[in-house]
Write an enzyme that holds these catalytic residues in place. Sequence first.
Site, PDB file in Angstrom:
ATOM      1  CG  HIS A  38      -0.329  -0.188   2.489  1.00 40.54           C
ATOM      2  ND1 HIS A  38       0.121   1.060   3.183  1.00 40.54           N
ATOM      3  CD2 HIS A  38       0.094  -1.118   3.314  1.00 40.54           C
ATOM      4  CE1 HIS A  38       0.657   0.540   4.244  1.00 40.54           C
ATOM      5  NE2 HIS A  38       0.824  -0.678   4.366  1.00 40.54           N
ATOM      6  CG  ASP A  39      -0.447   4.222   1.335  1.00 44.19           C
ATOM      7  OD1 ASP A  39      -1.445   4.835   0.575  1.00 44.19           O
ATOM      8  OD2 ASP A  39      -0.496   3.553   2.167  1.00 44.19           O
ATOM      9  N   GLY A  79       5.143  -1.035   2.867  1.00 41.53           N
ATOM     10  CA  GLY A  79       4.054   0.058   2.599  1.00 41.53           C
ATOM     11  C   GLY A  79       5.077   1.369   2.281  1.00 41.53           C
TER      12      GLY A  79
END
Length: 260
Positions: free
Chosen positions: A122-123, A140
Amino acid sequence: MAAVVHPSAVVEPGARLGDGVSVGPFCHVGSEVEIGDGTSLGPHCSVAGPTRIGRGNRFVGHCAIGGEPQDKKFQGERVELVIGDGNTFREFVTVNRGTAGGGGVTRIGDRNWMLAYVHVAHDCIVGNDCVFSNNATLAGHVTVGDHVILSGFAGVHQFCRIGSHAFVGMGAFVNGDVPPFVMVAQQDYGKPRGINAEGLKRRGFGPERIAAIKRAYRALYVAGGSLDEARAKLADIAGDSEDVRLLLEFVNSGERPLLR
């Protein structure tokens, strides 16, 4: 040319498929997914949304794209994944959407190769023309520049940055920022091992540019002084080299310590 969807695939109402999209056997495409012209999904791929995929991408098979972030703080908020054009995702690649606390989006640029079992968490922000070899993993909030190579089984700690044209060797675990042009090799955790000279030559860097980058590397990693002293030396070299200015800007920013 209309999209071609295999009879065994499930494309939920609301999904948008561009011209020439191919959806293979046993795929699942969610309702908030947009897939650009000429992209192909091989067998057993799943794409959850919100996800936007550009043109001419190839998902070979068993890819899990746009899944929920693997973050305990995630509470179902609306977050997304954005993928550019011309990327290749080999077998069992996983790419997760962003989180509200991390900006809300995971983003992959153009013409990247993600080989088997690569994971992009994520991200993460990935640039263009990168190669991630088998089982390379981003935690992440990792940022990766352009023309970066991650070798097999390389792992990058959360919030780290990998600068453009860097090379991370097989099995190296990166727990600090890797400046542009630097080559990292495995030794418990990854350690700098010179610059990615061969990669730079292949991309058209001339002898003078490479020599300046080598001087910058020596100032940062070989001279033995403090980081502040290294910054001062880099500033001197940067006056004659745009590449070194890029490296110095990288060194002067970021949330993680520099890998040294």
